[in-house]
Write an enzyme that holds these catalytic residues in place. Sequence first.
Site, PDB file in Angstrom:
ATOM      1  N   SER A 175       8.041  56.600  39.911  1.00 19.35           N
ATOM      2  CA  SER A 175       7.193  56.708  41.097  1.00 19.35           C
ATOM      3  C   SER A 175       6.427  55.420  41.357  1.00 19.35           C
ATOM      4  O   SER A 175       6.039  55.134  42.487  1.00 19.35           O
ATOM      5  CB  SER A 175       6.215  57.875  40.942  1.00 19.35           C
ATOM      6  OG  SER A 175       5.429  57.708  39.777  1.00 19.35           O
ATOM      7  N   GLU A 176       6.172  54.632  40.319  1.00 20.43           N
ATOM      8  CA  GLU A 176       5.575  53.312  40.440  1.00 20.43           C
ATOM      9  C   GLU A 176       6.380  52.339  39.590  1.00 20.43           C
ATOM     10  O   GLU A 176       6.760  52.654  38.465  1.00 20.43           O
ATOM     11  CB  GLU A 176       4.120  53.307  39.976  1.00 20.43           C
ATOM     12  CG  GLU A 176       3.152  53.931  40.954  1.00 20.43           C
ATOM     13  CD  GLU A 176       1.700  53.688  40.555  1.00 20.43           C
ATOM     14  OE1 GLU A 176       1.239  52.532  40.640  1.00 20.43           O
ATOM     15  OE2 GLU A 176       1.038  54.650  40.154  1.00 20.43           O
TER      16      GLU A 176
ATOM     17  N   VAL B 150      -1.684  62.309  34.455  1.00 24.14           N
ATOM     18  CA  VAL B 150      -2.855  62.255  33.572  1.00 24.14           C
ATOM     19  C   VAL B 150      -4.090  62.415  34.447  1.00 24.14           C
ATOM     20  O   VAL B 150      -4.190  61.800  35.521  1.00 24.14           O
ATOM     21  CB  VAL B 150      -2.915  60.910  32.798  1.00 24.14           C
ATOM     22  CG1 VAL B 150      -4.178  60.845  31.941  1.00 24.14           C
ATOM     23  CG2 VAL B 150      -1.667  60.722  31.941  1.00 24.14           C
TER      24      VAL B 150
ATOM     25  N   TYR C  37       6.648  51.946  33.686  1.00 26.13           N
ATOM     26  CA  TYR C  37       7.531  52.412  32.614  1.00 26.13           C
ATOM     27  C   TYR C  37       8.240  51.311  31.835  1.00 26.13           C
ATOM     28  O   TYR C  37       8.843  51.580  30.809  1.00 26.13           O
ATOM     29  CB  TYR C  37       8.551  53.400  33.193  1.00 26.13           C
ATOM     30  CG  TYR C  37       7.868  54.650  33.698  1.00 26.13           C
ATOM     31  CD1 TYR C  37       7.427  55.619  32.797  1.00 26.13           C
ATOM     32  CD2 TYR C  37       7.608  54.841  35.046  1.00 26.13           C
ATOM     33  CE1 TYR C  37       6.770  56.754  33.237  1.00 26.13           C
ATOM     34  CE2 TYR C  37       6.949  55.976  35.493  1.00 26.13           C
ATOM     35  CZ  TYR C  37       6.531  56.934  34.596  1.00 26.13           C
ATOM     36  OH  TYR C  37       5.873  58.049  35.023  1.00 26.13           O
TER      37      TYR C  37
ATOM     38  N   GLY D 110      -4.355  55.878  26.482  1.00 26.50           N
ATOM     39  CA  GLY D 110      -3.145  56.066  25.694  1.00 26.50           C
ATOM     40  C   GLY D 110      -2.539  57.450  25.792  1.00 26.50           C
ATOM     41  O   GLY D 110      -1.655  57.804  25.000  1.00 26.50           O
ATOM     42  N   VAL D 111      -2.981  58.255  26.768  1.00 22.29           N
ATOM     43  CA  VAL D 111      -2.477  59.618  26.909  1.00 22.29           C
ATOM     44  C   VAL D 111      -0.989  59.597  27.261  1.00 22.29           C
ATOM     45  O   VAL D 111      -0.172  60.310  26.651  1.00 22.29           O
ATOM     46  CB  VAL D 111      -3.282  60.406  27.954  1.00 22.29           C
ATOM     47  CG1 VAL D 111      -2.639  61.772  28.223  1.00 22.29           C
ATOM     48  CG2 VAL D 111      -4.722  60.581  27.495  1.00 22.29           C
ATOM     49  N   LEU D 112      -0.615  58.788  28.245  1.00 22.13           N
ATOM     50  CA  LEU D 112       0.785  58.744  28.659  1.00 22.13           C
ATOM     51  C   LEU D 112       1.673  58.239  27.526  1.00 22.13           C
ATOM     52  O   LEU D 112       2.756  58.784  27.282  1.00 22.13           O
ATOM     53  CB  LEU D 112       0.940  57.855  29.893  1.00 22.13           C
ATOM     54  CG  LEU D 112       2.378  57.694  30.427  1.00 22.13           C
ATOM     55  CD1 LEU D 112       3.011  59.041  30.731  1.00 22.13           C
ATOM     56  CD2 LEU D 112       2.391  56.798  31.665  1.00 22.13           C
TER      57      LEU D 112
ATOM     58  N   PHE E  30      15.188  63.069  39.760  1.00 20.14           N
ATOM     59  CA  PHE E  30      14.416  64.133  39.102  1.00 20.14           C
ATOM     60  C   PHE E  30      12.990  63.658  38.841  1.00 20.14           C
ATOM     61  O   PHE E  30      12.699  62.472  38.960  1.00 20.14           O
ATOM     62  CB  PHE E  30      15.079  64.566  37.795  1.00 20.14           C
ATOM     63  CG  PHE E  30      15.475  63.426  36.905  1.00 20.14           C
ATOM     64  CD1 PHE E  30      14.602  62.931  35.959  1.00 20.14           C
ATOM     65  CD2 PHE E  30      16.724  62.824  37.028  1.00 20.14           C
ATOM     66  CE1 PHE E  30      14.957  61.874  35.141  1.00 20.14           C
ATOM     67  CE2 PHE E  30      17.087  61.772  36.217  1.00 20.14           C
ATOM     68  CZ  PHE E  30      16.206  61.288  35.277  1.00 20.14           C
TER      69      PHE E  30
END
Length: 431
Positions: A142-143, A108, A147, A116-118, A431
């Site tokens: 990645s972090e 983003v 998630y 709220g984009v993600l 991935f």
Amino acid sequence: MAAFSVRPIVQSEAADYLRVLPFINGLPQWEPAPAAWHGGAGVWPRPGRPASADELEQATREVLADHVHTQAAFDGDQIVGASAMLSLTITVPGLRAVPAGGVTSTGVRATHRRRGVLRAMMQAMFDAALARGEPLAALSASEGGIYGRFGFAPATIRTRWEIERADAGLLPHPEPAGSLVLADAEEARAAWPVVHRQVHATRNGEVSSTAGHWRSLTDDADGDDGPLRYLLHRDGDGRIDGIADYRLPWSPRIEDAGTLVVERLEATTDDAYRSMWALLLDFDLTKRVVAAGRPTDEPLRWMLRNPRALRVTRQSDNLWLRLLDVPAALTARAYDLDADLTFTVPSDPMCPDNVGTWLLDTRGPTPTCRRVQRDPDLTIDVAALGALYLGGNSAALLTSAGHIRPHTPDATHLLSRLFRTDPPPHNAIGF
């Protein structure tokens, strides 16, 4: 707050879509790690650089491939967020390959964070995956703090270990059958898909490889890390049943010199596994072997004269899993126990069809999972279901952490007996 829309991209938007992603711009794309996953002494990951025109063109072709399902967030006509799902399969208990959407290449723009984009892109990807008949979503995080709020949880663990060559003696064993061959990148690119297909079919937790996954293997040096080297094992009939990628990086520090780094090693037979490790643990003019992305435990430890010689120097979550369709996912795997368990999923705003009370019954020839109107044995959140699904995590620990609330005395124990697997799940493909 500016309004934005989310949809898949079209071909003319591919380059702008890619420019949102960190790796295209040479920006950090992974959490910094004080202990390197590789064999050198530097902090990981290394600084990147913006993609060249040729690399951007190649990435454009890849992102428009049939197995890649993009979602982009638009603020007017500007792309401010980018993500995608790969159509993959994950091998689950019972060694069944289950369709899954693999979340990848997500970013983003800094100007549009915390809006709220993600979440909007994730919701669009979940909806599209369900429409494709994929009951699971997965990712390599990645972090670690991003998630969980979308219902993902760590389902497999990877370790980095090292062993001093002087301590790497193996227990006596009959000479393994077959032969070892030092290969070049062209041979490795041909061998890896063959070996991985067999591994994917026989290992709980393994992820299918995508088209072109092995294309980057090369004989060229990678800075101070040196070139990758390739080791093949052939069985008595000449068939390849094992392969390893390793390198001998240069270091300006004497304490890090002489390290052999095993980047990948897969074997489909015990003979191939033993033969490759025997050679790599006794390579001339080396003093230490480092291997990353390995299972939490593996046969090598039990082959050593001194099992303590294999020291785990880093451990991290690997595959994060999320159940998009609870009954479809739970009936896709096998169970070693004949039992029935009633559980309630209290909330799942992103996949509301998961909410309710379910009866999982493993007593017949195939498991069933259906809605019921009865008091549940336990209440469990959707992230805990993802953590348990492949059988690698403890129901008792998740209960203590508050992700599971048992309502009957034996509910947690029964849940554990239903879901735990041996050996634990592992995936070498990310991935």
